[in-house]
Design an enzyme around this catalytic site. Structure first.
Site, PDB file in Angstrom:
ATOM      1  N   GLU A 439       0.841  -1.218   0.000  1.00 24.88           N
ATOM      2  CA  GLU A 439       0.000   0.000   0.000  1.00 24.88           C
ATOM      3  C   GLU A 439       0.863   1.250   0.000  1.00 24.88           C
ATOM      4  O   GLU A 439       0.464   2.291   0.524  1.00 24.88           O
ATOM      5  CB  GLU A 439      -0.960   0.039   1.199  1.00 24.88           C
ATOM      6  CG  GLU A 439      -1.923  -1.112   1.305  1.00 24.88           C
ATOM      7  CD  GLU A 439      -2.784  -1.299   0.078  1.00 24.88           C
ATOM      8  OE1 GLU A 439      -2.897  -0.360  -0.739  1.00 24.88           O
ATOM      9  OE2 GLU A 439      -3.314  -2.408  -0.087  1.00 24.88           O
TER      10      GLU A 439
HETATM   11  C1  LIG Z   1       3.213  -9.617   0.412  1.00 23.69           C
HETATM   12  C2  LIG Z   1       2.853  -8.540  -0.563  1.00 23.69           C
HETATM   13  C3  LIG Z   1       1.514  -8.278  -0.828  1.00 23.69           C
HETATM   14  C4  LIG Z   1       1.170  -7.306  -1.777  1.00 23.69           C
HETATM   15  N1  LIG Z   1      -0.160  -7.114  -2.099  1.00 23.69           N
HETATM   16  C5  LIG Z   1      -0.459  -6.339  -3.177  1.00 23.69           C
HETATM   17  C6  LIG Z   1      -1.800  -6.291  -3.693  1.00 23.69           C
HETATM   18  O1  LIG Z   1      -2.716  -6.899  -3.152  1.00 23.69           O
HETATM   19  N2  LIG Z   1      -2.027  -5.549  -4.804  1.00 23.69           N
HETATM   20  C7  LIG Z   1      -1.044  -4.870  -5.436  1.00 23.69           C
HETATM   21  O2  LIG Z   1      -1.318  -4.235  -6.443  1.00 23.69           O
HETATM   22  N3  LIG Z   1       0.232  -4.871  -4.964  1.00 23.69           N
HETATM   23  C8  LIG Z   1       0.539  -5.599  -3.864  1.00 23.69           C
HETATM   24  N4  LIG Z   1       1.821  -5.647  -3.390  1.00 23.69           N
HETATM   25  C9  LIG Z   1       2.841  -4.826  -4.026  1.00 23.69           C
HETATM   26  C10 LIG Z   1       3.281  -3.673  -3.151  1.00 23.69           C
HETATM   27  O3  LIG Z   1       2.281  -2.707  -3.064  1.00 23.69           O
HETATM   28  C11 LIG Z   1       4.607  -3.139  -3.728  1.00 23.69           C
HETATM   29  O4  LIG Z   1       5.599  -4.132  -3.468  1.00 23.69           O
HETATM   30  C12 LIG Z   1       4.999  -1.809  -3.128  1.00 23.69           C
HETATM   31  O5  LIG Z   1       4.108  -0.800  -3.523  1.00 23.69           O
HETATM   32  C13 LIG Z   1       6.422  -1.396  -3.520  1.00 23.69           C
HETATM   33  O6  LIG Z   1       6.652  -1.533  -4.874  1.00 23.69           O
HETATM   34  P1  LIG Z   1       7.913  -2.354  -5.391  1.00 23.69           P
HETATM   35  O7  LIG Z   1       7.918  -3.662  -4.689  1.00 23.69           O
HETATM   36  O8  LIG Z   1       7.916  -2.375  -6.858  1.00 23.69           O
HETATM   37  O9  LIG Z   1       9.150  -1.549  -4.850  1.00 23.69           O
HETATM   38  P2  LIG Z   1       9.845  -0.327  -5.599  1.00 23.69           P
HETATM   39  O10 LIG Z   1       8.817   0.604  -6.113  1.00 23.69           O
HETATM   40  O11 LIG Z   1      10.835  -0.858  -6.564  1.00 23.69           O
HETATM   41  O12 LIG Z   1      10.612   0.382  -4.401  1.00 23.69           O
HETATM   42  C14 LIG Z   1      11.882  -0.050  -3.922  1.00 23.69           C
HETATM   43  C15 LIG Z   1      12.406   1.005  -2.947  1.00 23.69           C
HETATM   44  O13 LIG Z   1      12.525   2.271  -3.610  1.00 23.69           O
HETATM   45  C16 LIG Z   1      11.762   3.254  -2.941  1.00 23.69           C
HETATM   46  N5  LIG Z   1      11.143   4.153  -3.907  1.00 23.69           N
HETATM   47  C17 LIG Z   1      10.611   3.827  -5.104  1.00 23.69           C
HETATM   48  N6  LIG Z   1      10.115   4.925  -5.688  1.00 23.69           N
HETATM   49  C18 LIG Z   1      10.312   5.956  -4.856  1.00 23.69           C
HETATM   50  C19 LIG Z   1      10.020   7.346  -4.889  1.00 23.69           C
HETATM   51  N7  LIG Z   1       9.394   7.908  -5.904  1.00 23.69           N
HETATM   52  N8  LIG Z   1      10.367   8.100  -3.828  1.00 23.69           N
HETATM   53  C20 LIG Z   1      10.982   7.554  -2.763  1.00 23.69           C
HETATM   54  N9  LIG Z   1      11.299   6.250  -2.685  1.00 23.69           N
HETATM   55  C21 LIG Z   1      10.962   5.461  -3.701  1.00 23.69           C
HETATM   56  C22 LIG Z   1      10.732   2.500  -2.119  1.00 23.69           C
HETATM   57  O14 LIG Z   1      10.321   3.237  -0.988  1.00 23.69           O
HETATM   58  C23 LIG Z   1      11.490   1.240  -1.756  1.00 23.69           C
HETATM   59  O15 LIG Z   1      12.261   1.465  -0.617  1.00 23.69           O
HETATM   60  C24 LIG Z   1       2.185  -6.573  -2.426  1.00 23.69           C
HETATM   61  C25 LIG Z   1       3.527  -6.821  -2.117  1.00 23.69           C
HETATM   62  C26 LIG Z   1       3.867  -7.808  -1.228  1.00 23.69           C
HETATM   63  C27 LIG Z   1       5.324  -8.099  -0.986  1.00 23.69           C
END
Ligand SMILES: Cc1cc2nc3c(=O)[nH]c(=O)nc-3n(C[C@H](O)[C@H](O)[C@H](O)COP(=O)(O)OP(=O)(O)OC[C@H]3O[C@@H](n4cnc5c(N)ncnc54)[C@H](O)[C@@H]3O)c2cc1C
Length: 593
Positions: A439
């Site tokens: 989220e």
């Molecule tokens: C167990 C689990 C359940 C989930 N459930 C759902 C679900 O039901 N539906 C769904 O759609 N998604 C779901 N997700 C996905 C989840 O919402 C994302 O993993 C999360 O939003 C982060 O995206 P990412 O993993 O691509 O990380 P990234 O976006 O690659 O981020 C990696 C790091 O970079 C930082 N970062 C990235 N962009 C910025 C920025 N602009 N400014 C500052 N920092 C930044 C982040 O804070 C983080 O520390 C789930 C994930 C997991 C692991």
């Protein structure tokens, strides 16, 4: 291993004395929510949480959800528990009565959500996602879509999901590629979503996916995203369940925690295309999805509270049983339970004090949501809504970060046994770890707070908050409350300074503002917690002489004092981090890492 027992006394105190339950129940449409009914609801929820959901938590963690030939199988016992949850009307507790809900206030719902998450976070995630889907559909769905799907989601007969993430599109949803091609009165969707919580399971007949996708010729970036409803099973004209839609779970992730909550890779349109229906307007998908995300973010904050409470109960009980060492200053004599050691007391009280602050913060915000929806005066509705919008990222970020710290402290209280799976303490740390990621990570919450909440209204909602905290500060005149007042004054001064700095820098040097944003978010969280603990102390001091329940009120006063002495000083360090050093985060070049 400790079973879960809902902290009803504190919940009731916070609801009545801090979150203005009486005011909430007097709002138009809330007449049914009498104090007796609210108490009965809490007691029944506590029973379901401790007797049905909590016993499934550890076995669910050990077994996990599995992918079978026909789809995902929930861990043993989950389907039966879910049916009990639905039959008890828990899914629709605050839902629209016209759709089978009970229309109870958000404040009451919040207390139950805390209990579900404390008892079994994996289980609780399923209704959490359904609630978000309900919200998006209620606000943006066409009458036909609402007629076909909303009531089933409200009752919980079907569950909902939120499909945003793709391998290349996580925090940055502008990169979403799933496509939606118009096809008569509907669309056909093609693409893959990852990490979809409860994306498939065998607990209900149908699963309703809300999916972000891109129509042909849509503009680039987030302005080209639309929201679609894609059912797992299509519905016939007479409302009965029809054919299987072209959407399936292709795998589930192996992960650190929440093993019983399936995290699915979902494939849309491997054959003829998944049938989907537009929710709201084309290209407004992200805005519509935000309805769902705000709802979910608030609930993930409460999730942090719930899991922290569970970790605390486990640590407290262990500390009373584990015999080790002698009391400070005694070389001989009886060995004692570790709760006699001052450092163990410090750990337990830091857990308890922060949990109580989180609870008060979360419940007061839930009441603000009720006032924002139902208050007869539009100006008051607007003020409450501005407060909620400002603080949702703080609730989400601060409570989820604290949950990890508290669960980790819980392990420390256990010593080596905490690191061993048998006690269950480590499961809370593994489970809690995700709440600050999904989220929107804490970094994304902080960017939202600074960039979308604070800057656009030039700090007006924050100034209103500071004014309200200062009014409490002025009431803490009693000698016994002086230490709390002094700590709160210093903390609010720091909040004011940090806010001024962020507002001043955000336009001029956005990188510096963003580098400071997580420290700022945490600072706001600690101050909001201190504000609520100070309010609690005031109530206790005022009511103590006329009360029979001395013990609870004395205990609350001591806990509020501990928060003021031991937790609030963190605010000044955060203020310094915000105002003096944040831009040094950019001091090294990429190559220097
Ligand atoms: C167990 C689990 C359940 C989930 N459930 C759902 C679900 O039901 N539906 C769904 O759609 N998604 C779901 N997700 C996905 C989840 O919402 C994302 O993993 C999360 O939003 C982060 O995206 P990412 O993993 O691509 O990380 P990234 O976006 O690659 O981020 C990696 C790091 O970079 C930082 N970062 C990235 N962009 C910025 C920025 N602009 N400014 C500052 N920092 C930044 C982040 O804070 C983080 O520390 C789930 C994930 C997991 C692991």
């Amino acid at each position: 291993m400790t079973t879960y027992s809902a902290p009803l006394r504190d919940m009731q105190f916070v609801m009545k004395d801090l979150a203005d339950l009486d005011g909430v129940t007097e709002l138009p449409g809330n007449a049914e929510a009498t104090p007796d009914l609210v108490n009965a609801v809490l007691e029944e929820a506590a029973k379901l949480a401790s007797e049905v959901l909590a016993p499934l938590n550890k076995p669910g963690d050990a077994q996990g959800a599995r992918l079978g030939d026909g789809g995902v199988l929930a861990a043993d016992g989950f389907a039966v528990a879910y049916q009990q949850f639905v039959n008890g009307g828990w899914n629709g507790l605050s839902g629209d009565p016209e759709c089978g809900g009970q229309g109870l206030p958000e404040l009451v719902l919040t207390a139950t959500i805390e209990m579900w998450n404390a008892a079994n976070m994996s289980f609780a995630l399923c209704p959490l996602l359904t609630a978000g889907a309900m919200e998006a559909l209620k606000h943006h769905g066409s009458p036909t879509l609402k007629k076909s799907y909303l009531a089933k989601l409200v009752t919980g007969d079907w569950t909902g999901t939120m499909n945003l993430t793709e391998p290349q599109a996580g925090s940055d949803l502008s990169a979403v590629r799933t496509s939606a091609v118009p096809h008569g009165d509907h669309y056909r969707l093609y693409g893959q979503k990852i990490f979809i919580t409860w994306g498939d399971h065998d607990m209900t007949e149908n699963v309703v996916h809300l999916v972000l996708a891109r129509t042909p010729d849509a503009p680039e970036g987030v302005r080209g995203l639309s929201l679609f409803l894609v059912p797992k099973i299509l519905i016939n004209a007479d409302g009965t369940l029809g054919e299987r839609n072209d959407v399936r779970c292709v795998s589930i992730e192996h992960k650190l925690g929440i093993h019983a909550s399936p995290t699915c890779v979902m494939s849309f349109g491997e054959q003829e295309g998944a049938v989907g229906f537009l929710v709201g307007e084309e290209n407004k998908g992200l805005a519509h999805m935000f309805t769902m995300m705000n709802e979910a973010r608030q609930k993930v904050g409460i999730q942090g509270l719930g899991i922290a409470e569970r970790a605390y109960q486990q640590a407290r009980d262990y500390a009373k049983e584990r015999i080790q060492g002698r009391p400070v200053g005694h070389k001989a004599g009886e060995r004692v339970a570790i709760i006699h050691h001052p450092d163990v007391r410090r750990m337990l009280l830091s857990m308890k004090a922060q949990i109580e602050a989180m609870r008060a913060f979360a419940y007061v915000m839930a009441a603000d949501m009720d006032f924002a929806r139902r208050h007869p005066d539009p100006a008051e509705r607007g003020r409450r809504q501005a407060r909620v919008s400002l603080l949702i990222p703080v609730l989400k970020g601060w409570c989820s970060e604290l949950a990890i710290e508290i669960a980790s402290t819980g392990i420390q209280v256990h010593g080596g046994m905490g690191y061993i799976e048998e006690t269950g303490a480590s499961q809370y740390l593994r489970d809690s770890r995700i709440a600050s990621i999904y989220e929107g990570t804490t970094g994304i919450q902080a960017a939202d707070l600074v960039g979308r909440k604070l800057a656009p209204d030039q700090g007006e909602a924050m100034t209103d908050l500071i004014r309200e905290i200062r009014a409490i500060e002025a009431k803490l005149g009693d000698e016994e409350l002086k230490a709390i007042r002094d700590a709160l004054t210093a903390a609010v001064d720091a909040l004011q300074l940090a806010t001024r700095w962020v507002l001043e820098i955000v336009g001029r040097d956005p990188q510096a503002a963003m580098a400071a944003s997580v420290s700022y978010l945490m600072l706001v969280g600690y101050v909001c917690g201190g504000w609520q603990m100070a309010r609690a102390a005031l109530v206790c001091k005022r009511e103590l002489p006329s009360l029979e329940d001395h013990d609870f009120h004395r205990q609350k006063l001591a806990t509020a004092r501990f928060y003021a002495d031991q937790i609030l000083p963190k605010v000044d360090a955060l203020r310094k981090a915000v105002t003096s050093g944040a831009s040094t985060a950019m001091a090294l070049t990429e190559e220097q890492f």
